[in-house]
Design a protein around this motif. Sequence first.
Motif, mmCIF file in Angstrom:
data_model
loop_
_atom_site.group_PDB
_atom_site.id
_atom_site.type_symbol
_atom_site.label_atom_id
_atom_site.label_comp_id
_atom_site.label_asym_id
_atom_site.label_seq_id
_atom_site.Cartn_x
_atom_site.Cartn_y
_atom_site.Cartn_z
ATOM 1 N N LYS A 149 14.435 16.079 -40.219
ATOM 2 C CA LYS A 149 14.443 17.082 -39.325
ATOM 3 C C LYS A 149 15.009 16.524 -37.877
ATOM 4 C CE LYS A 149 10.258 18.970 -41.040
ATOM 5 N NZ LYS A 149 8.694 19.350 -40.535
ATOM 6 N N VAL A 150 15.566 17.277 -37.057
ATOM 7 C CA VAL A 150 16.271 16.950 -35.962
ATOM 8 C C VAL A 150 15.297 17.187 -34.762
ATOM 9 C CG1 VAL A 150 18.143 17.562 -34.113
ATOM 10 C CG2 VAL A 150 18.512 17.802 -36.534
ATOM 11 N N SER A 186 13.526 18.149 -31.504
ATOM 12 C CA SER A 186 13.920 19.485 -30.638
ATOM 13 C C SER A 186 13.204 19.362 -29.283
ATOM 14 C CB SER A 186 13.743 20.972 -31.515
ATOM 15 O OG SER A 186 12.113 20.999 -31.394
ATOM 16 N N LYS A 245 14.475 7.607 -38.994
ATOM 17 C CA LYS A 245 14.359 8.939 -38.939
ATOM 18 C C LYS A 245 14.455 9.825 -40.333
ATOM 19 C CE LYS A 245 17.918 9.673 -36.069
ATOM 20 N NZ LYS A 245 18.347 8.208 -35.803
#
Length: 442
Positions: A316-317, A319, A313
Amino acid sequence: MKKLVLIGTSNGLIRGGISSALSEFFDLTNLSIGASCSGCGLFQLGENIDVIKAADFVLIDFSINDNEHLLNSWIDEEHLNEVVRILYEEIIKININVFSLIMPTLNYLKNYSNSQGRKIHRRIAEELSIPVIDGYEYINGIVDSFSLKDEDLFLDNAHLNREVAFCFGISVSTVLYSLDTLLKIESDFKSQKICQYLVVSAGDLVSQFDRVELKGTSTLKLNAVTLNEKVEIDVSRPGFFLSGLLINANSKAKVRISNLNSDFHIIKNAYSGELPDNKVQIKYMPINQPVDASHISIRVSSYYDQESELSPKGKKVLSSRDYGELDVFGLVYLNAESTFLQREIEDNSFQSHVDSIVTASVLNYMLEIRRLKFFRDRLSLLNNPNFQEADLYRELSLASLDVGDVGLAREFILRARSLRPSGEWIKSISNKLFNRCESGDS
Protein backbone atom coordinates in the motif's frame (compact mmCIF):
# COMPACT_ATOMS: atom_id res chain seq x y z
CA MET A 1 11.97 -28.96 32.52
CA LYS A 2 14.74 -26.90 30.95
CA LYS A 3 13.99 -23.24 30.16
CA LEU A 4 14.32 -22.06 26.56
CA VAL A 5 13.97 -18.55 25.14
CA LEU A 6 13.26 -18.21 21.42
CA ILE A 7 14.11 -14.78 19.95
CA GLY A 8 13.16 -14.71 16.31
CA THR A 9 10.60 -13.89 13.65
CA SER A 10 7.35 -15.23 12.19
CA ASN A 11 8.53 -18.84 11.89
CA GLY A 12 8.39 -18.95 15.68
CA LEU A 13 4.77 -17.73 15.72
CA ILE A 14 3.07 -20.33 13.50
CA ARG A 15 0.79 -22.59 15.55
CA GLY A 16 1.66 -26.22 15.16
CA GLY A 17 5.13 -25.30 13.87
CA ILE A 18 8.59 -25.21 15.40
CA SER A 19 7.59 -23.37 18.59
CA SER A 20 4.86 -25.96 19.26
CA ALA A 21 7.45 -28.72 19.11
CA LEU A 22 9.87 -26.80 21.34
CA SER A 23 7.14 -26.22 23.93
CA GLU A 24 6.70 -29.98 24.29
CA PHE A 25 10.31 -30.36 25.42
CA PHE A 26 11.00 -27.04 27.18
CA ASP A 27 9.50 -24.38 29.38
CA LEU A 28 9.39 -22.03 26.38
CA THR A 29 9.39 -18.24 26.44
CA ASN A 30 8.70 -17.07 22.89
CA LEU A 31 9.93 -13.52 22.22
CA SER A 32 9.52 -13.72 18.44
CA ILE A 33 8.14 -10.77 16.48
CA GLY A 34 7.17 -11.22 12.83
CA ALA A 35 9.04 -9.47 10.01
CA SER A 36 11.85 -8.32 12.29
CA CYS A 37 15.64 -8.31 12.09
CA SER A 38 18.45 -8.75 14.61
CA GLY A 39 18.00 -5.19 15.90
CA CYS A 40 14.64 -6.34 17.25
CA GLY A 41 16.54 -9.12 19.00
CA LEU A 42 18.58 -6.49 20.85
CA PHE A 43 15.34 -4.75 21.90
CA GLN A 44 13.89 -8.02 23.22
CA LEU A 45 17.16 -8.83 24.97
CA GLY A 46 17.19 -5.51 26.75
CA GLU A 47 13.52 -5.61 27.70
CA ASN A 48 13.56 -9.24 28.88
CA ILE A 49 17.05 -9.58 30.34
CA ASP A 50 15.87 -11.16 33.61
CA VAL A 51 13.92 -13.85 31.77
CA ILE A 52 16.90 -14.58 29.55
CA LYS A 53 19.30 -14.76 32.50
CA ALA A 54 17.09 -17.45 34.03
CA ALA A 55 17.07 -19.56 30.84
CA ASP A 56 19.13 -22.66 30.08
CA PHE A 57 19.17 -22.01 26.33
CA VAL A 58 18.55 -19.15 23.91
CA LEU A 59 17.77 -19.66 20.22
CA ILE A 60 18.40 -16.76 17.81
CA ASP A 61 16.48 -16.85 14.51
CA PHE A 62 16.89 -13.74 12.33
CA SER A 63 18.84 -14.84 9.26
CA ILE A 64 15.84 -14.79 6.88
CA ASN A 65 14.80 -11.23 7.61
CA ASP A 66 18.35 -9.97 7.99
CA ASN A 67 18.92 -11.19 4.44
CA GLU A 68 15.81 -9.36 3.20
CA HIS A 69 16.84 -6.15 4.97
CA LEU A 70 20.21 -6.28 3.24
CA LEU A 71 18.76 -7.05 -0.20
CA ASN A 72 16.38 -4.10 0.07
CA SER A 73 19.05 -1.70 1.40
CA TRP A 74 17.10 -1.12 4.60
CA ILE A 75 20.32 -1.62 6.57
CA ASP A 76 24.00 -1.32 5.68
CA GLU A 77 25.98 -4.59 5.79
CA GLU A 78 28.59 -3.26 8.22
CA HIS A 79 25.82 -2.02 10.52
CA LEU A 80 24.04 -5.39 10.40
CA ASN A 81 27.26 -7.26 11.13
CA GLU A 82 27.76 -5.15 14.24
CA VAL A 83 24.18 -5.67 15.44
CA VAL A 84 24.34 -9.46 14.95
CA ARG A 85 27.68 -9.73 16.71
CA ILE A 86 26.53 -7.65 19.69
CA LEU A 87 23.34 -9.70 20.01
CA TYR A 88 25.28 -12.96 20.30
CA GLU A 89 28.04 -11.49 22.47
CA GLU A 90 25.70 -9.97 25.04
CA ILE A 91 24.02 -13.35 25.56
CA ILE A 92 27.38 -15.11 25.83
CA LYS A 93 28.45 -12.60 28.47
CA ILE A 94 25.67 -13.72 30.82
CA ASN A 95 26.88 -17.31 30.40
CA ILE A 96 23.79 -18.71 28.70
CA ASN A 97 24.00 -21.43 26.06
CA VAL A 98 23.08 -19.61 22.85
CA PHE A 99 22.43 -21.25 19.48
CA SER A 100 22.09 -19.77 16.02
CA LEU A 101 18.99 -21.17 14.31
CA ILE A 102 18.99 -20.86 10.51
CA MET A 103 15.46 -21.26 9.16
CA PRO A 104 15.29 -22.10 5.41
CA THR A 105 13.42 -20.33 2.64
CA LEU A 106 12.14 -21.88 -0.57
CA ASN A 107 13.96 -19.59 -2.99
CA TYR A 108 17.36 -20.23 -1.35
CA LEU A 109 16.92 -23.96 -0.78
CA LYS A 110 19.17 -25.05 -3.65
CA ASN A 111 21.59 -22.13 -3.43
CA TYR A 112 21.58 -21.34 0.29
CA SER A 113 25.24 -20.33 0.18
CA ASN A 114 24.01 -17.15 -1.54
CA SER A 115 21.92 -16.02 1.42
CA GLN A 116 23.81 -13.11 2.97
CA GLY A 117 21.79 -13.37 6.16
CA ARG A 118 22.81 -17.01 6.58
CA LYS A 119 26.44 -16.16 5.80
CA ILE A 120 26.58 -13.41 8.43
CA HIS A 121 25.00 -15.49 11.19
CA ARG A 122 27.10 -18.57 10.44
CA ARG A 123 30.35 -16.62 10.24
CA ILE A 124 29.81 -14.67 13.46
CA ALA A 125 28.54 -17.76 15.28
CA GLU A 126 31.60 -19.71 14.22
CA GLU A 127 33.92 -16.87 15.26
CA LEU A 128 32.29 -16.88 18.71
CA SER A 129 32.15 -20.69 18.92
CA ILE A 130 28.35 -20.70 18.93
CA PRO A 131 26.64 -23.86 17.59
CA VAL A 132 24.63 -23.39 14.39
CA ILE A 133 21.50 -25.45 13.69
CA ASP A 134 21.09 -25.10 9.95
CA GLY A 135 17.60 -25.76 8.61
CA TYR A 136 18.85 -25.77 5.02
CA GLU A 137 20.88 -28.92 5.69
CA TYR A 138 17.88 -30.55 7.38
CA ILE A 139 15.39 -29.75 4.60
CA ASN A 140 17.75 -30.63 1.77
CA GLY A 141 18.45 -33.91 3.55
CA ILE A 142 14.73 -34.68 3.59
CA VAL A 143 14.30 -33.75 -0.07
CA ASP A 144 17.26 -35.88 -1.13
CA SER A 145 16.40 -38.86 1.11
CA PHE A 146 12.72 -39.14 0.28
CA SER A 147 12.50 -37.67 -3.24
CA LEU A 148 10.08 -34.96 -2.15
CA LYS A 149 9.30 -31.74 -4.00
CA ASP A 150 10.76 -28.60 -2.45
CA GLU A 151 7.47 -26.70 -2.58
CA ASP A 152 5.62 -29.46 -0.69
CA LEU A 153 7.62 -28.63 2.43
CA PHE A 154 6.74 -24.93 2.59
CA LEU A 155 3.64 -22.87 3.38
CA ASP A 156 5.09 -20.03 1.30
CA ASN A 157 8.52 -18.78 0.32
CA ALA A 158 9.61 -17.93 3.88
CA HIS A 159 7.83 -20.51 6.07
CA LEU A 160 8.04 -24.29 6.41
CA ASN A 161 4.68 -26.02 6.55
CA ARG A 162 3.51 -26.90 10.03
CA GLU A 163 4.31 -30.60 10.00
CA VAL A 164 7.82 -30.11 8.61
CA ALA A 165 8.53 -27.25 11.05
CA PHE A 166 7.28 -29.36 13.95
CA CYS A 167 9.60 -32.23 12.99
CA PHE A 168 12.50 -29.80 12.67
CA GLY A 169 11.62 -28.53 16.15
CA ILE A 170 12.03 -32.07 17.48
CA SER A 171 15.48 -32.20 15.87
CA VAL A 172 16.38 -28.81 17.40
CA SER A 173 15.27 -30.02 20.84
CA THR A 174 17.46 -33.10 20.49
CA VAL A 175 20.46 -30.90 19.67
CA LEU A 176 19.91 -28.64 22.69
CA TYR A 177 19.62 -31.44 25.20
CA SER A 178 22.55 -33.39 23.76
CA LEU A 179 24.85 -30.36 24.05
CA ASP A 180 23.65 -29.16 27.46
CA THR A 181 26.68 -30.41 29.39
CA LEU A 182 29.15 -30.06 26.52
CA LEU A 183 28.57 -26.30 26.32
CA LYS A 184 29.09 -25.43 29.99
CA ILE A 185 31.95 -23.09 29.18
CA GLU A 186 33.27 -20.45 31.55
CA SER A 187 34.59 -17.51 29.55
CA ASP A 188 36.76 -14.61 30.64
CA PHE A 189 35.01 -11.27 30.06
CA LYS A 190 37.19 -9.03 32.19
CA SER A 191 37.92 -6.85 29.18
CA GLN A 192 34.26 -6.75 28.18
CA LYS A 193 32.51 -5.08 31.11
CA ILE A 194 30.99 -2.42 28.86
CA CYS A 195 27.43 -3.03 27.64
CA GLN A 196 27.54 -2.67 23.88
CA TYR A 197 23.93 -1.61 23.39
CA LEU A 198 21.15 0.39 25.03
CA VAL A 199 17.38 -0.07 24.85
CA VAL A 200 15.11 2.89 25.52
CA SER A 201 11.47 1.83 25.87
CA ALA A 202 8.34 3.99 25.71
CA GLY A 203 8.24 4.01 29.50
CA ASP A 204 11.64 5.72 29.54
CA LEU A 205 10.20 8.55 27.43
CA VAL A 206 7.16 9.15 29.61
CA SER A 207 8.61 12.34 31.11
CA GLN A 208 8.14 13.99 27.68
CA PHE A 209 4.54 12.75 27.28
CA ASP A 210 1.29 12.95 29.16
CA ARG A 211 0.90 9.19 29.03
CA VAL A 212 1.94 5.94 27.45
CA GLU A 213 -0.58 3.48 26.05
CA LEU A 214 -0.49 -0.31 25.86
CA LYS A 215 -0.81 -1.38 22.21
CA GLY A 216 -0.17 -4.50 20.20
CA THR A 217 -1.64 -7.80 19.07
CA SER A 218 -3.32 -10.72 20.82
CA THR A 219 0.10 -12.29 21.46
CA LEU A 220 2.21 -9.21 22.24
CA LYS A 221 1.38 -5.85 23.78
CA LEU A 222 3.92 -3.13 24.56
CA ASN A 223 3.81 0.39 25.93
CA ALA A 224 3.85 3.01 23.18
CA VAL A 225 4.15 6.78 22.90
CA THR A 226 2.32 8.46 20.02
CA LEU A 227 4.11 11.16 18.05
CA ASN A 228 2.66 13.75 15.69
CA GLU A 229 3.97 16.72 13.72
CA LYS A 230 3.57 19.05 16.68
CA VAL A 231 5.52 16.89 19.14
CA GLU A 232 9.31 16.61 18.90
CA ILE A 233 11.11 14.56 21.54
CA ASP A 234 14.74 14.54 22.52
CA VAL A 235 16.18 11.03 22.25
CA SER A 236 19.82 12.01 22.72
CA ARG A 237 22.10 9.45 24.31
CA PRO A 238 25.71 10.77 24.38
CA GLY A 239 28.26 8.06 23.71
CA PHE A 240 25.82 6.00 21.65
CA PHE A 241 24.62 5.68 18.06
CA LEU A 242 20.94 5.20 17.18
CA SER A 243 20.52 1.84 15.43
CA GLY A 244 16.75 1.57 14.94
CA LEU A 245 13.22 2.02 16.28
CA LEU A 246 10.49 -0.44 17.25
CA ILE A 247 7.28 1.06 15.84
CA ASN A 248 3.72 0.39 14.86
CA ALA A 249 4.30 -0.14 11.14
CA ASN A 250 0.61 0.44 10.52
CA SER A 251 1.08 4.08 11.54
CA LYS A 252 0.32 6.44 8.66
CA ALA A 253 3.36 8.63 9.05
CA LYS A 254 6.93 9.40 8.14
CA VAL A 255 9.45 9.78 10.93
CA ARG A 256 12.07 12.52 10.99
CA ILE A 257 15.31 11.92 12.90
CA SER A 258 17.19 15.21 13.32
CA ASN A 259 20.49 16.42 14.70
CA LEU A 260 19.64 19.20 17.17
CA ASN A 261 22.89 21.06 16.40
CA SER A 262 22.88 20.94 12.59
CA ASP A 263 20.69 20.56 9.51
CA PHE A 264 21.33 16.82 9.30
CA HIS A 265 18.18 14.69 9.26
CA ILE A 266 16.81 11.34 8.06
CA ILE A 267 13.24 10.84 6.85
CA LYS A 268 11.79 7.33 6.71
CA ASN A 269 8.35 6.01 5.84
CA ALA A 270 6.98 4.14 8.88
CA TYR A 271 3.90 2.75 7.10
CA SER A 272 4.00 -0.83 5.82
CA GLY A 273 0.32 -1.05 4.84
CA GLU A 274 0.32 -4.82 5.36
CA LEU A 275 -2.66 -4.90 7.75
CA PRO A 276 -6.12 -3.32 7.97
CA ASP A 277 -5.93 0.23 9.29
CA ASN A 278 -7.32 -0.62 12.73
CA LYS A 279 -4.64 -3.23 13.41
CA VAL A 280 -1.29 -2.72 15.16
CA GLN A 281 1.82 -4.17 13.53
CA ILE A 282 4.86 -4.23 15.79
CA LYS A 283 7.93 -4.02 13.55
CA TYR A 284 11.56 -3.03 13.87
CA MET A 285 12.69 -0.22 11.55
CA PRO A 286 16.51 -0.11 11.28
CA ILE A 287 18.53 2.96 10.40
CA ASN A 288 20.65 2.20 7.34
CA GLN A 289 23.80 3.42 9.10
CA PRO A 290 23.99 4.21 12.83
CA VAL A 291 23.39 7.87 13.69
CA ASP A 292 25.42 9.71 16.32
CA ALA A 293 22.94 10.08 19.19
CA SER A 294 24.75 12.84 21.08
CA HIS A 295 22.11 15.44 20.09
CA ILE A 296 19.13 13.98 18.22
CA SER A 297 15.34 14.19 18.23
CA ILE A 298 12.46 12.41 16.51
CA ARG A 299 9.05 13.58 15.34
CA VAL A 300 6.51 12.97 12.57
CA SER A 301 7.67 14.59 9.35
CA SER A 302 5.46 16.52 6.96
CA TYR A 303 3.58 14.33 4.50
CA TYR A 304 5.22 16.20 1.63
CA ASP A 305 8.80 15.62 2.84
CA GLN A 306 10.71 13.24 0.62
CA GLU A 307 12.10 10.04 2.11
CA SER A 308 15.87 10.17 2.40
CA GLU A 309 16.30 6.52 3.34
CA LEU A 310 14.49 3.28 2.48
CA SER A 311 12.59 1.35 5.13
CA PRO A 312 10.46 -1.85 5.24
CA LYS A 313 7.18 -1.24 3.40
CA GLY A 314 4.26 -3.26 2.12
CA LYS A 315 2.22 -2.90 -1.07
CA LYS A 316 0.00 0.00 0.00
CA VAL A 317 1.07 3.56 -0.71
CA LEU A 318 1.10 6.08 2.12
CA SER A 319 -1.71 8.60 1.57
CA SER A 320 -2.54 11.95 3.12
CA ARG A 321 -5.79 10.56 4.55
CA ASP A 322 -5.57 10.19 8.34
CA TYR A 323 -1.87 11.04 8.09
CA GLY A 324 0.07 12.23 11.10
CA GLU A 325 0.51 9.83 14.06
CA LEU A 326 3.29 7.36 14.80
CA ASP A 327 3.38 4.83 17.65
CA VAL A 328 6.90 4.23 19.01
CA PHE A 329 7.54 1.29 21.36
CA GLY A 330 11.24 1.88 21.82
CA LEU A 331 14.67 2.66 20.40
CA VAL A 332 17.90 0.66 20.15
CA TYR A 333 21.34 2.25 20.43
CA LEU A 334 24.85 0.87 19.94
CA ASN A 335 27.69 1.90 22.24
CA ALA A 336 30.26 4.06 20.50
CA GLU A 337 32.98 2.35 22.55
CA SER A 338 32.04 -1.22 21.62
CA THR A 339 34.97 -3.57 21.23
CA PHE A 340 34.41 -7.05 19.90
CA LEU A 341 34.76 -10.02 22.18
CA GLN A 342 37.55 -12.55 21.78
CA ARG A 343 36.25 -15.90 23.00
CA GLU A 344 38.76 -18.70 23.27
CA ILE A 345 37.46 -22.26 23.62
CA GLU A 346 39.79 -25.24 23.61
CA ASP A 347 37.29 -27.72 22.17
CA ASN A 348 34.73 -26.53 19.64
CA SER A 349 33.98 -29.98 18.18
CA PHE A 350 30.34 -29.50 19.16
CA GLN A 351 29.50 -28.11 15.69
CA SER A 352 30.22 -31.47 14.08
CA HIS A 353 28.10 -33.02 16.84
CA VAL A 354 25.22 -30.68 15.94
CA ASP A 355 25.53 -31.49 12.23
CA SER A 356 25.52 -35.24 12.90
CA ILE A 357 22.34 -34.99 14.98
CA VAL A 358 20.58 -32.94 12.29
CA THR A 359 21.66 -35.45 9.63
CA ALA A 360 20.50 -38.43 11.71
CA SER A 361 17.16 -36.80 12.48
CA VAL A 362 16.41 -36.63 8.75
CA LEU A 363 15.95 -40.41 8.85
CA ASN A 364 13.20 -40.03 11.47
CA TYR A 365 11.33 -37.47 9.39
CA MET A 366 8.96 -39.81 7.56
CA LEU A 367 7.98 -41.58 10.80
CA GLU A 368 7.33 -38.27 12.56
CA ILE A 369 5.44 -36.73 9.63
CA ARG A 370 3.30 -39.87 9.26
CA ARG A 371 2.50 -39.90 12.96
CA LEU A 372 1.53 -36.21 12.98
CA LYS A 373 -0.60 -36.45 9.84
CA PHE A 374 -2.36 -39.59 11.07
CA PHE A 375 -3.29 -38.10 14.42
CA ARG A 376 -4.40 -34.79 12.92
CA ASP A 377 -6.46 -36.43 10.19
CA ARG A 378 -8.20 -38.64 12.71
CA LEU A 379 -8.80 -35.96 15.28
CA SER A 380 -10.27 -33.72 12.59
CA LEU A 381 -13.29 -36.00 12.94
CA LEU A 382 -14.05 -34.02 16.09
CA ASN A 383 -15.63 -31.44 13.79
CA ASN A 384 -18.34 -33.98 12.96
CA PRO A 385 -21.42 -33.10 15.09
CA ASN A 386 -22.22 -36.82 15.48
CA PHE A 387 -18.75 -37.60 16.82
CA GLN A 388 -18.97 -38.96 20.40
CA GLU A 389 -16.50 -39.86 23.15
CA ALA A 390 -16.43 -43.53 22.11
CA ASP A 391 -15.42 -42.42 18.59
CA LEU A 392 -12.56 -40.38 20.02
CA TYR A 393 -11.12 -43.34 21.94
CA ARG A 394 -11.55 -45.59 18.89
CA GLU A 395 -9.58 -43.16 16.71
CA LEU A 396 -6.88 -42.72 19.35
CA SER A 397 -6.56 -46.48 19.51
CA LEU A 398 -6.09 -46.74 15.75
CA ALA A 399 -3.60 -43.85 15.76
CA SER A 400 -1.59 -45.49 18.55
CA LEU A 401 -1.56 -48.75 16.65
CA ASP A 402 -0.34 -46.98 13.53
CA VAL A 403 2.76 -45.71 15.33
CA GLY A 404 3.43 -49.09 16.89
CA ASP A 405 2.20 -48.59 20.48
CA VAL A 406 -0.01 -51.69 20.87
CA GLY A 407 -0.31 -51.32 24.63
CA LEU A 408 -1.71 -47.80 24.40
CA ALA A 409 -3.99 -48.83 21.53
CA ARG A 410 -5.42 -51.58 23.72
CA GLU A 411 -6.10 -49.16 26.59
CA PHE A 412 -7.95 -46.76 24.29
CA ILE A 413 -10.10 -49.46 22.68
CA LEU A 414 -11.09 -50.87 26.07
CA ARG A 415 -12.30 -47.41 27.03
CA ALA A 416 -14.19 -47.11 23.74
CA ARG A 417 -15.81 -50.51 24.25
CA SER A 418 -16.92 -49.60 27.78
CA LEU A 419 -18.70 -46.57 26.33
CA ARG A 420 -20.22 -48.41 23.36
CA PRO A 421 -20.26 -52.17 24.12
CA SER A 422 -22.47 -52.99 21.14
CA GLY A 423 -20.40 -51.14 18.56
CA GLU A 424 -19.39 -53.61 15.86
CA TRP A 425 -16.38 -51.63 14.60
CA ILE A 426 -15.04 -51.11 18.12
CA LYS A 427 -15.61 -54.79 18.90
CA SER A 428 -13.74 -55.82 15.75
CA ILE A 429 -10.74 -53.61 16.59
CA SER A 430 -10.74 -54.88 20.17
CA ASN A 431 -10.73 -58.51 19.07
CA LYS A 432 -7.84 -57.92 16.67
CA LEU A 433 -5.82 -56.07 19.32
CA PHE A 434 -6.30 -58.74 21.98
CA ASN A 435 -5.50 -61.52 19.52
CA ARG A 436 -2.39 -59.58 18.51
CA CYS A 437 -1.29 -59.20 22.10
CA GLU A 438 -1.98 -62.84 22.92
CA SER A 439 0.10 -63.95 19.93
CA GLY A 440 3.05 -62.05 21.36
CA ASP A 441 3.07 -59.09 18.98
CA SER A 442 3.39 -56.14 21.38
